[in-house]
Write an enzyme that holds these catalytic residues in place. Structure first.
Site, PDB file in Angstrom:
ATOM      1  N   ASP A 184       0.811  -1.248   0.044  1.00  0.00           N
ATOM      2  CA  ASP A 184      -0.039   0.004  -0.016  1.00  0.00           C
ATOM      3  C   ASP A 184       0.879   1.369  -0.084  1.00  0.00           C
ATOM      4  O   ASP A 184       2.020   1.186   0.065  1.00  0.00           O
ATOM      5  CB  ASP A 184      -0.946  -0.175   1.199  1.00  0.00           C
ATOM      6  CG  ASP A 184      -0.250   0.038   2.476  1.00  0.00           C
ATOM      7  OD1 ASP A 184       0.943   0.306   2.591  1.00  0.00           O
ATOM      8  OD2 ASP A 184      -0.919  -0.044   3.498  1.00  0.00           O
ATOM      9  N   SER A 185       0.237   2.536  -0.090  1.00  0.00           N
ATOM     10  CA  SER A 185       0.981   3.497  -0.210  1.00  0.00           C
ATOM     11  C   SER A 185       1.560   4.389   0.957  1.00  0.00           C
ATOM     12  O   SER A 185       2.309   5.284   0.695  1.00  0.00           O
ATOM     13  CB  SER A 185       0.368   4.676  -1.393  1.00  0.00           C
ATOM     14  OG  SER A 185      -0.796   5.108  -0.574  1.00  0.00           O
ATOM     15  N   GLY A 186       1.037   4.005   2.016  1.00  0.00           N
ATOM     16  CA  GLY A 186       1.288   5.030   3.391  1.00  0.00           C
ATOM     17  C   GLY A 186      -0.229   5.712   3.592  1.00  0.00           C
ATOM     18  O   GLY A 186      -0.251   6.464   4.473  1.00  0.00           O
ATOM     19  N   GLY A 187      -1.175   5.818   2.455  1.00  0.00           N
ATOM     20  CA  GLY A 187      -2.215   6.687   2.501  1.00  0.00           C
ATOM     21  C   GLY A 187      -2.926   6.348   3.574  1.00  0.00           C
ATOM     22  O   GLY A 187      -3.744   7.155   4.097  1.00  0.00           O
ATOM     23  N   CYS A 203     -14.319 -27.538   7.653  1.00  0.00           N
ATOM     24  CA  CYS A 203     -13.164 -27.150   7.248  1.00  0.00           C
ATOM     25  C   CYS A 203     -12.123 -28.302   7.063  1.00  0.00           C
ATOM     26  O   CYS A 203     -12.107 -28.939   8.155  1.00  0.00           O
ATOM     27  CB  CYS A 203     -12.720 -25.953   8.201  1.00  0.00           C
ATOM     28  SG  CYS A 203     -11.153 -25.235   7.996  1.00  0.00           S
ATOM     29  N   CYS A 213      -8.662 -27.555   7.008  1.00  0.00           N
ATOM     30  CA  CYS A 213      -7.440 -26.831   7.566  1.00  0.00           C
ATOM     31  C   CYS A 213      -6.956 -27.844   8.675  1.00  0.00           C
ATOM     32  O   CYS A 213      -7.540 -28.590   9.245  1.00  0.00           O
ATOM     33  CB  CYS A 213      -7.382 -25.682   7.976  1.00  0.00           C
ATOM     34  SG  CYS A 213      -8.055 -25.574   9.590  1.00  0.00           S
TER      35      CYS A 213
END
Length: 378
Positions: free
Chosen positions: A94-97, A306, A308
């Site tokens: 991500d951009s830091g925005g 599930c 897993c």
């Protein structure tokens, strides 16, 4: 020539869902997909080997946090983020925005960028589109994001509009600053708050800039889910069919399904790992707070449906014991299960799109998921 490419394989006949394939330098991603969040170059409580074991195709890391610690220079010296964290598969940064949103008490937004006080030591920081792109170029992720502002909810229209227009100007600056277009795909981020016409304007403006892909930001920030879905319906039809669409910060099972049916290809969220640390599990029958006393003598699997390794090998009673004893293993097992659950859900969704049965799958899954608690918060 860019190594990034999106292949649209199929569109669902009854919904807006799409089956696709993303080609990156570090591998191919089948879409729709969910991206586990590895904020500080690690998905909390999980090893990279475990992430591959559960079928994770791509993970997300946070530019702001890695910029502060250990610093992009150290990561670049290590050979980039992939080598640094031993994840030779696709990564998105991500951009830091988002920190413009989450750190709003210690920041000041200007046209040039954002002045922060570091959440670590209070030292002054400045993030701009150029700084964000420079840091992301150094980190070396396959997909990087434009620097933007995520307005809070609720917010006045005048504020949202001014913020959106500035985000557009920042997007243009980020495009000019981007030095690795050959191996890093820079996505634009649609904003506009909860105002339909602003969402439409933002989408059209960013499409004209011709990004390799588009994110939908500023949602899942406290608004009702019905409002989020309405904003998606106004936005995704305006984005190019032949480019990927990414809904930022969404990760509950129901919202993933609803987002897919509105044309979204990529999702990320800290939700599955965050709630795992508090002892909450996703199951086909809704959320399960494993610390509750009702599970003290319940020796059945956390989710009998599930596959897993947690559900195959451990009981509800044992997981409850681990959490009550504050053992680290409890957090690890719950995290493993929650991420597996979402990644398997996305695999099931892809199969349903491929076989023209997504609507029936969705009705069956959501009917069971909501049966226990139709008013759940996530």
């Amino acid at each position: 020539m860019s190594t990034f490419r999106f292949e649209l394989i199929k569109e669902d006949k009854k919904t807006g869902a799409r089956l696709g394939r993303l080609y990156t330098t570090h591998g191919v991603i089948e879409t729709p997909t969910f991206m586990p969040v590895g904020t500080q170059a690690t998905v909390k409580a999980m090893t990279p080997e475990e992430l591959r074991e559960i079928g994770a195709q791509i993970i997300l890391s946070n530019t702001y946090h890695l910029w502060l610690r250990p610093g992009e220079e150290i990561i670049a010296e290590a050979g980039g983020l992939h080598a640094f964290m031993n994840w030779p598969h696709p990564i998105l940064t991500d951009s830091g925005g988002f920190q413009v949103f989450s750190l709003q008490k210690i920041r000041e937004i200007t046209e040039d960028g954002v002045h922060f006080a570091s959440h670590l030591d209070g030292s002054p920081l400045f993030m701009s589109p150029e700084v964000s792109i420079r840091v992301q170029n150094a980190l070396g992720a396959d997909i990087i994001m434009s620097f933007d502002e995520c307005p809070p909810y609720p917010a006045e229209r005048s504020y949202v509009e001014a913020s959106m227009e500035r985000t557009h100007r920042w997007a243009e600056r980020g495009l000019r600053a981007h030095k690795r277009a050959h191996d890093q795909a820079l996505f634009g981020i649609v904003q506009g708050g909860m105002y339909k016409d602003l969402r439409q304007r933002s989408a059209r403006t960013l499409v004209a800039m011709d990004f390799p892909g588009y994110a939908i930001g500023g949602l899942s920030v406290g608004e009702p889910k019905e409002t989020m879905y309405a904003m998606l319906e106004e936005t995704t039809p305006l984005l190019p069919r032949h480019k990927p669409r990414y809904l930022m910060g969404v990760g509950s099972p129901d919202a993933l399904l609803e987002g897919v049916m509105r044309g979204v290809d990529m999702f990320d969220c800290v939700l599955p790992t965050r709630i795992a640390r508090n002892g909450t599990l996703f199951t086909h029958d809704g959320r399960m707070v494993i610390k509750n006393s009702q599970y003290a003598r319940d020796f059945s699997p956390p989710d009998p449906d599930c596959t897993c390794h947690v559900c195959q090998n451990y009981s509800r009673a044992y997981l409850r014991h681990l959490f009550r004893a504050e053992e680290i293993l409890g957090i690890r097992l719950a995290t493993y299960h929650n991420l597996f659950f979402l990644i398997q859900l996305m695999a099931d969704i892809r199969a349903a799109i491929r076989e023209d049965r997504l609507l029936a799958f969705s009705e069956r899954f959501l009917g069971r998921y909501y049966a226990r608690d139709p008013n759940r918060a996530f």
